[in-house]
Scaffold this motif. Structure first.
Motif, PDB file in Angstrom:
ATOM      1  N   GLU A  17       0.915  -1.275  -0.064  1.00  0.00           N
ATOM      2  CA  GLU A  17      -0.070   0.005  -0.041  1.00  0.00           C
ATOM      3  C   GLU A  17       0.963   1.215  -0.112  1.00  0.00           C
ATOM      4  O   GLU A  17       0.316   2.328  -0.501  1.00  0.00           O
ATOM      5  CB  GLU A  17      -0.768   0.026   1.214  1.00  0.00           C
ATOM      6  N   TYR A  18       2.027   1.187   0.654  1.00  0.00           N
ATOM      7  CA  TYR A  18       2.741   2.242   0.526  1.00  0.00           C
ATOM      8  C   TYR A  18       3.700   2.600  -0.759  1.00  0.00           C
ATOM      9  O   TYR A  18       4.638   3.410  -0.696  1.00  0.00           O
ATOM     10  CB  TYR A  18       3.855   2.007   1.737  1.00  0.00           C
ATOM     11  N   ALA A  19       3.642   1.685  -1.689  1.00  0.00           N
ATOM     12  CA  ALA A  19       4.387   1.594  -3.091  1.00  0.00           C
ATOM     13  C   ALA A  19       4.258   3.058  -3.651  1.00  0.00           C
ATOM     14  O   ALA A  19       3.216   3.795  -3.532  1.00  0.00           O
ATOM     15  CB  ALA A  19       4.062   0.743  -3.861  1.00  0.00           C
ATOM     16  N   VAL A  20       5.327   3.495  -4.106  1.00  0.00           N
ATOM     17  CA  VAL A  20       5.427   4.617  -4.828  1.00  0.00           C
ATOM     18  C   VAL A  20       5.874   4.418  -6.405  1.00  0.00           C
ATOM     19  O   VAL A  20       6.664   4.285  -6.811  1.00  0.00           O
ATOM     20  CB  VAL A  20       6.419   5.531  -4.376  1.00  0.00           C
ATOM     21  N   ALA A  21       4.485   3.971  -7.242  1.00  0.00           N
ATOM     22  CA  ALA A  21       4.628   3.325  -8.592  1.00  0.00           C
ATOM     23  C   ALA A  21       4.347   4.437  -9.405  1.00  0.00           C
ATOM     24  O   ALA A  21       3.223   4.071 -10.258  1.00  0.00           O
ATOM     25  CB  ALA A  21       4.007   2.213  -8.498  1.00  0.00           C
ATOM     26  N   THR A  22       4.770   5.508  -9.323  1.00  0.00           N
ATOM     27  CA  THR A  22       4.257   6.807 -10.035  1.00  0.00           C
ATOM     28  C   THR A  22       4.274   6.581 -11.658  1.00  0.00           C
ATOM     29  O   THR A  22       3.682   6.976 -12.150  1.00  0.00           O
ATOM     30  CB  THR A  22       5.149   8.008  -9.856  1.00  0.00           C
ATOM     31  N   TYR A  23       5.422   5.897 -12.045  1.00  0.00           N
ATOM     32  CA  TYR A  23       5.432   5.765 -13.534  1.00  0.00           C
ATOM     33  C   TYR A  23       5.021   4.258 -14.256  1.00  0.00           C
ATOM     34  O   TYR A  23       4.416   4.447 -15.150  1.00  0.00           O
ATOM     35  CB  TYR A  23       7.010   5.999 -13.758  1.00  0.00           C
ATOM     36  N   SER A  24       5.113   3.202 -13.414  1.00  0.00           N
ATOM     37  CA  SER A  24       4.769   1.964 -14.003  1.00  0.00           C
ATOM     38  C   SER A  24       3.361   1.496 -13.649  1.00  0.00           C
ATOM     39  O   SER A  24       2.600   0.925 -14.340  1.00  0.00           O
ATOM     40  CB  SER A  24       5.559   1.018 -13.321  1.00  0.00           C
ATOM     41  N   GLY A  25       2.923   2.401 -12.209  1.00  0.00           N
ATOM     42  CA  GLY A  25       1.550   1.923 -11.829  1.00  0.00           C
ATOM     43  C   GLY A  25       1.628   0.603 -11.217  1.00  0.00           C
ATOM     44  O   GLY A  25       0.578  -0.118 -10.856  1.00  0.00           O
ATOM     45  N   PHE A  26       2.831  -0.165 -10.985  1.00  0.00           N
ATOM     46  CA  PHE A  26       2.897  -1.489 -10.731  1.00  0.00           C
ATOM     47  C   PHE A  26       3.421  -1.657  -9.077  1.00  0.00           C
ATOM     48  O   PHE A  26       4.744  -1.277  -8.928  1.00  0.00           O
ATOM     49  CB  PHE A  26       3.731  -2.405 -11.409  1.00  0.00           C
ATOM     50  N   LYS A  27       2.584  -1.665  -8.406  1.00  0.00           N
ATOM     51  CA  LYS A  27       2.840  -1.795  -6.722  1.00  0.00           C
ATOM     52  C   LYS A  27       3.299  -3.053  -6.341  1.00  0.00           C
ATOM     53  O   LYS A  27       2.740  -4.135  -6.736  1.00  0.00           O
ATOM     54  CB  LYS A  27       1.663  -1.141  -5.968  1.00  0.00           C
ATOM     55  N   VAL A  28       4.179  -2.958  -5.689  1.00  0.00           N
ATOM     56  CA  VAL A  28       4.915  -4.155  -5.019  1.00  0.00           C
ATOM     57  C   VAL A  28       5.234  -4.166  -3.645  1.00  0.00           C
ATOM     58  O   VAL A  28       5.788  -2.964  -3.205  1.00  0.00           O
ATOM     59  CB  VAL A  28       6.409  -4.677  -5.804  1.00  0.00           C
ATOM     60  N   GLY A  29       4.882  -4.945  -2.996  1.00  0.00           N
ATOM     61  CA  GLY A  29       5.116  -5.066  -1.379  1.00  0.00           C
ATOM     62  C   GLY A  29       6.176  -6.211  -1.026  1.00  0.00           C
ATOM     63  O   GLY A  29       5.954  -7.305  -1.638  1.00  0.00           O
ATOM     64  N   ALA A  30       7.150  -6.011  -0.008  1.00  0.00           N
ATOM     65  CA  ALA A  30       7.717  -7.374   0.144  1.00  0.00           C
ATOM     66  C   ALA A  30       7.829  -7.284   1.823  1.00  0.00           C
ATOM     67  O   ALA A  30       7.727  -6.410   2.474  1.00  0.00           O
ATOM     68  CB  ALA A  30       9.132  -7.119  -0.116  1.00  0.00           C
ATOM     69  N   VAL A  45       9.988   1.790  -4.775  1.00  0.00           N
ATOM     70  CA  VAL A  45       9.844   3.349  -4.739  1.00  0.00           C
ATOM     71  C   VAL A  45      10.411   3.916  -6.038  1.00  0.00           C
ATOM     72  O   VAL A  45      11.711   3.731  -6.174  1.00  0.00           O
ATOM     73  CB  VAL A  45      10.741   3.944  -3.587  1.00  0.00           C
ATOM     74  N   GLU A  46       9.591   4.498  -7.031  1.00  0.00           N
ATOM     75  CA  GLU A  46      10.094   4.933  -8.347  1.00  0.00           C
ATOM     76  C   GLU A  46      10.723   6.377  -8.310  1.00  0.00           C
ATOM     77  O   GLU A  46      10.108   7.240  -7.548  1.00  0.00           O
ATOM     78  CB  GLU A  46       8.873   4.521  -9.284  1.00  0.00           C
ATOM     79  N   SER A  47      11.472   6.471  -9.207  1.00  0.00           N
ATOM     80  CA  SER A  47      12.154   7.848  -9.470  1.00  0.00           C
ATOM     81  C   SER A  47      11.789   8.222 -10.927  1.00  0.00           C
ATOM     82  O   SER A  47      11.648   7.376 -11.659  1.00  0.00           O
ATOM     83  CB  SER A  47      13.568   7.723  -9.518  1.00  0.00           C
ATOM     84  N   SER A  48      11.572   9.559 -11.051  1.00  0.00           N
ATOM     85  CA  SER A  48      11.572  10.171 -12.273  1.00  0.00           C
ATOM     86  C   SER A  48      12.674   9.859 -13.445  1.00  0.00           C
ATOM     87  O   SER A  48      12.546   9.913 -14.651  1.00  0.00           O
ATOM     88  CB  SER A  48      11.300  11.620 -12.408  1.00  0.00           C
ATOM     89  N   SER A  49      13.874   9.508 -12.695  1.00  0.00           N
ATOM     90  CA  SER A  49      14.936   8.944 -13.402  1.00  0.00           C
ATOM     91  C   SER A  49      14.656   7.434 -13.513  1.00  0.00           C
ATOM     92  O   SER A  49      15.479   6.872 -12.653  1.00  0.00           O
ATOM     93  CB  SER A  49      16.270   9.573 -13.078  1.00  0.00           C
ATOM     94  N   TYR A  50      13.955   7.108 -14.185  1.00  0.00           N
ATOM     95  CA  TYR A  50      13.310   5.494 -14.119  1.00  0.00           C
ATOM     96  C   TYR A  50      14.233   4.494 -13.366  1.00  0.00           C
ATOM     97  O   TYR A  50      13.939   3.779 -12.641  1.00  0.00           O
ATOM     98  CB  TYR A  50      12.888   5.098 -15.420  1.00  0.00           C
ATOM     99  N   GLY A  51      15.498   4.441 -13.922  1.00  0.00           N
ATOM    100  CA  GLY A  51      16.683   3.354 -13.538  1.00  0.00           C
ATOM    101  C   GLY A  51      16.930   3.599 -11.971  1.00  0.00           C
ATOM    102  O   GLY A  51      17.642   2.746 -11.611  1.00  0.00           O
ATOM    103  N   LEU A  52      16.578   4.647 -11.460  1.00  0.00           N
ATOM    104  CA  LEU A  52      16.984   4.939  -9.781  1.00  0.00           C
ATOM    105  C   LEU A  52      15.795   4.164  -8.998  1.00  0.00           C
ATOM    106  O   LEU A  52      16.242   4.132  -7.717  1.00  0.00           O
ATOM    107  CB  LEU A  52      17.243   6.452  -9.780  1.00  0.00           C
ATOM    108  N   THR A  53      14.910   3.822  -9.635  1.00  0.00           N
ATOM    109  CA  THR A  53      13.901   3.045  -8.851  1.00  0.00           C
ATOM    110  C   THR A  53      14.536   1.848  -7.909  1.00  0.00           C
ATOM    111  O   THR A  53      15.223   1.286  -8.335  1.00  0.00           O
ATOM    112  CB  THR A  53      12.844   2.306 -10.015  1.00  0.00           C
TER     113      THR A  53
END
Ligand code: THU
Length: 140
Positions: A17-30, A45-53
């Motif tokens: 529920e806390y996932a920050v999936a701004t770009y993919s919309g794909f939320k993952v929990g572990a 936790v996603e970044s606008s510089s995608y690869g830094l996710t």
């Protein structure tokens, strides 16, 4: 399949529920369980510089490591994908390096559950041994 597998899956689902999936919309929990039974959670936790996710699994693992934990039993991964999703290749490598041959539980929002062993998901893993490094207690 054991009760704790499902319980750990449920903890991962809550962490999702806390996932920050701004770009993919794909939320993952572990949810990562230590050898002593303590549980550390993570979400992607996603970044606008995608690869830094950062993936949920590595967030949970790094939280635990930074808390002094070094022995692990299992990790549960929760998504809403039709087929429960196993960890990505990068997470398999890092889990193999730092958590060893743990159980990997995958679960989706339909409560479909699968249990794997990491060495089945990452056969012939690259390890510190291949670097020819002799690990001392201090360097571990
Ligand atoms: N993701 C994870 O958190 N764990 C995985 O094992 C697979 C992928 C995240 C990364 C990215 O934020 C999103 O899922 C889509 O790839």
């Amino acid at each position: 399949m054991r009760t704790f597998h499902r319980e750990l899956g449920r903890v991962a689902m809550r962490a999702r529920e806390y996932a920050v999936a701004t770009y993919s919309g794909f939320k993952v929990g572990a949810a990562l369980m230590t050898a002593s039974g303590k549980v550390y959670t993570g979400c992607n936790v996603e970044s606008s510089s995608y690869g830094l996710t950062l993936c949920a699994e590595r967030v949970a693992l790094f939280k635990a490591i930074s808390d002094g934990e070094r022995k692990f039993k299992a990790i549960a991964i929760a998504t809403d994908a039709a087929v429960p999703t196993p960890p990505c290749g990068a997470c398999r490598q890092v889990l193999s390096d730092l958590a060893g041959n743990i159980e990997v539980i995958t679960m989706n929002t339909e409560n479909t559950l699968a249990v794997h062993r990491l060495n089945k998901l990452l056969p012939h893993a690259f390890t510190a041994r291949h670097l020819g490094l002799r690990r001392t207690k201090k360097s571990r």
